[in-house]
Scaffold this motif. Sequence first.
Motif, mmCIF file in Angstrom:
data_model
loop_
_atom_site.group_PDB
_atom_site.id
_atom_site.type_symbol
_atom_site.label_atom_id
_atom_site.label_comp_id
_atom_site.label_asym_id
_atom_site.label_seq_id
_atom_site.Cartn_x
_atom_site.Cartn_y
_atom_site.Cartn_z
ATOM 1 N N PHE A 90 0.657 -1.149 0.003
ATOM 2 C CA PHE A 90 -0.073 -0.126 0.157
ATOM 3 C C PHE A 90 0.720 1.251 -0.083
ATOM 4 C CE2 PHE A 90 -2.257 -3.665 1.804
ATOM 5 C CZ PHE A 90 -3.636 -3.281 0.952
ATOM 6 N N PHE A 91 0.456 2.359 -0.672
ATOM 7 C CA PHE A 91 1.316 3.449 -1.089
ATOM 8 C C PHE A 91 0.477 4.714 -0.719
ATOM 9 C CE2 PHE A 91 3.151 0.201 -3.429
ATOM 10 C CZ PHE A 91 4.521 0.195 -3.350
ATOM 11 N N THR A 92 1.344 5.702 -0.318
ATOM 12 C CA THR A 92 0.726 7.191 -0.332
ATOM 13 C C THR A 92 1.437 7.653 -1.417
ATOM 14 O OG1 THR A 92 2.521 7.895 0.994
ATOM 15 C CG2 THR A 92 0.546 7.218 2.158
ATOM 16 N N GLY A 93 1.076 8.904 -1.819
ATOM 17 C CA GLY A 93 1.969 9.733 -2.806
ATOM 18 C C GLY A 93 3.340 9.859 -2.611
ATOM 19 N N ALA A 94 3.625 9.950 -1.472
ATOM 20 C CA ALA A 94 5.225 10.207 -1.293
ATOM 21 C C ALA A 94 5.933 8.840 -1.303
ATOM 22 C CB ALA A 94 5.490 10.734 0.145
ATOM 23 N N SER A 95 5.051 7.772 -0.894
ATOM 24 C CA SER A 95 5.837 6.454 -0.986
ATOM 25 C C SER A 95 5.858 6.013 -2.334
ATOM 26 C CB SER A 95 5.218 5.462 0.008
ATOM 27 O OG SER A 95 4.135 5.297 -0.162
ATOM 28 N N ALA A 96 4.860 6.305 -3.259
ATOM 29 C CA ALA A 96 4.660 5.855 -4.377
ATOM 30 C C ALA A 96 5.792 6.416 -5.224
ATOM 31 C CB ALA A 96 3.289 6.374 -4.957
ATOM 32 N N ARG A 97 6.177 7.822 -5.022
ATOM 33 C CA ARG A 97 7.407 8.594 -5.701
ATOM 34 C C ARG A 97 8.641 7.713 -5.381
ATOM 35 N NH1 ARG A 97 3.333 12.191 -4.794
ATOM 36 N NH2 ARG A 97 2.883 14.002 -6.355
ATOM 37 N N ALA A 98 8.638 7.549 -4.158
ATOM 38 C CA ALA A 98 10.027 6.740 -3.533
ATOM 39 C C ALA A 98 10.143 5.592 -4.116
ATOM 40 C CB ALA A 98 9.886 6.824 -2.326
ATOM 41 N N LEU A 99 9.072 4.760 -4.629
ATOM 42 C CA LEU A 99 9.261 3.727 -5.074
ATOM 43 C C LEU A 99 9.806 3.699 -6.292
ATOM 44 C CD1 LEU A 99 8.698 0.726 -5.538
ATOM 45 C CD2 LEU A 99 6.352 1.392 -6.497
ATOM 46 N N LEU A 100 9.671 4.790 -7.187
ATOM 47 C CA LEU A 100 10.248 4.755 -8.678
ATOM 48 C C LEU A 100 11.646 5.451 -8.584
ATOM 49 C CD1 LEU A 100 7.024 6.123 -10.772
ATOM 50 C CD2 LEU A 100 7.958 3.679 -10.000
ATOM 51 N N THR A 101 11.653 6.553 -7.514
ATOM 52 C CA THR A 101 13.258 7.142 -7.436
ATOM 53 C C THR A 101 14.188 6.326 -6.813
ATOM 54 O OG1 THR A 101 12.650 8.105 -5.233
ATOM 55 C CG2 THR A 101 12.016 9.531 -7.210
ATOM 56 N N GLN A 102 13.777 5.402 -5.999
ATOM 57 C CA GLN A 102 14.778 4.504 -5.365
ATOM 58 C C GLN A 102 15.528 3.266 -6.484
ATOM 59 O OE1 GLN A 102 14.438 0.690 -4.870
ATOM 60 N NE2 GLN A 102 12.653 0.726 -6.084
ATOM 61 N N ALA A 103 14.584 3.282 -7.522
ATOM 62 C CA ALA A 103 15.094 2.607 -8.977
ATOM 63 C C ALA A 103 16.139 3.605 -9.607
ATOM 64 C CB ALA A 103 13.899 2.186 -9.698
ATOM 65 N N GLY A 104 16.284 4.610 -9.354
ATOM 66 C CA GLY A 104 17.152 5.603 -10.116
ATOM 67 C C GLY A 104 16.470 6.379 -11.114
ATOM 68 N N LEU A 105 15.174 6.377 -11.176
ATOM 69 C CA LEU A 105 14.372 7.153 -12.043
ATOM 70 C C LEU A 105 13.854 8.382 -11.530
ATOM 71 C CD1 LEU A 105 11.715 4.220 -12.882
ATOM 72 C CD2 LEU A 105 13.863 5.110 -14.327
ATOM 73 N N GLN A 106 13.591 9.405 -12.449
ATOM 74 C CA GLN A 106 13.374 10.714 -12.070
ATOM 75 C C GLN A 106 11.842 10.965 -12.356
ATOM 76 O OE1 GLN A 106 15.896 13.057 -14.440
ATOM 77 N NE2 GLN A 106 17.762 12.706 -13.017
ATOM 78 N N ILE A 107 11.080 11.420 -11.346
ATOM 79 C CA ILE A 107 9.585 11.656 -11.496
ATOM 80 C C ILE A 107 9.442 12.840 -12.584
ATOM 81 C CG2 ILE A 107 7.569 12.287 -10.493
ATOM 82 C CD1 ILE A 107 8.587 9.723 -9.529
ATOM 83 N N ASP A 108 8.736 12.542 -13.666
ATOM 84 C CA ASP A 108 8.601 13.514 -14.670
ATOM 85 C C ASP A 108 7.327 14.178 -14.673
ATOM 86 O OD1 ASP A 108 10.066 14.648 -16.773
ATOM 87 O OD2 ASP A 108 8.910 13.228 -18.370
ATOM 88 N N ASP A 109 6.335 13.513 -14.052
ATOM 89 C CA ASP A 109 5.002 13.956 -13.862
ATOM 90 C C ASP A 109 4.269 13.292 -12.869
ATOM 91 O OD1 ASP A 109 2.655 15.666 -15.340
ATOM 92 O OD2 ASP A 109 1.711 13.751 -15.059
#
Length: 229
Positions: A170-189
């Motif tokens: 289960f994710f909040t907005g912050a933890s959903a973003r963290a899920l992608l950034t920990q993979a080395g990705l940059q949030i675009d939108d």
Amino acid sequence: MSVSALDYQDKQAAYFANARREIAPLLARLPQRPIRVLELGCGNGATLAWLRSQTPVEHASGVELFADAAQQAAQQAERILQGNLEQMLEQGALPFQAGEFDLILCMDVLEHLVDPWRVTRACAGWLRPGGLLIASIPNVRNWRALLPLLFAARWEYSEAGILDRTHLRFFTGASARALLTQAGLQIDDAQRLPFAVSPKARWANRLSLGLLRDFLTLQFLLTARKPGP
């Protein structure tokens, strides 16, 4: 802890057949050339078929747990793998190469995984530099999940929605973003969908000066880019 095809046996057919047209505005971020796309949890291939009608697709791949849906998806893609994504990743049975894809779709799939952090890191490896990962992730901070928990001590699973019984994470907005950034990705939108769908919800958000935004959001639609030219 794992999820098998048996856990989905009571799902309605529409669960596997929903073309995710809400990503249409994001397609302009793709390169203006034929692309290679991978969809994890591709269902019966409805989104891949729709995507081909919207943008030139050179090659489409998909991974789907449910055998009947995977068989239908095979009519829409060059390569469909049927089985448990995480088990295939663990066994080295996924044929995807580094930098193979321009676009990877994870539409309401990451919350079903035991280790979505590992899977998103794998996705980052499969993306070319500059490639996109688009993920829709349910928002556990929505009032429909929080209020029964806070005021009635209820956390009741259902056949669909935020508390879908097949959700493992289960994710909040912050933890959903963290899920992608920990993979080395940059949030675009980052978008909230759907947001304040009723007049009462819109007024509540206005009166709170936007403080209720997350509580009125059902899911986050995130676009993340792999760094590179």
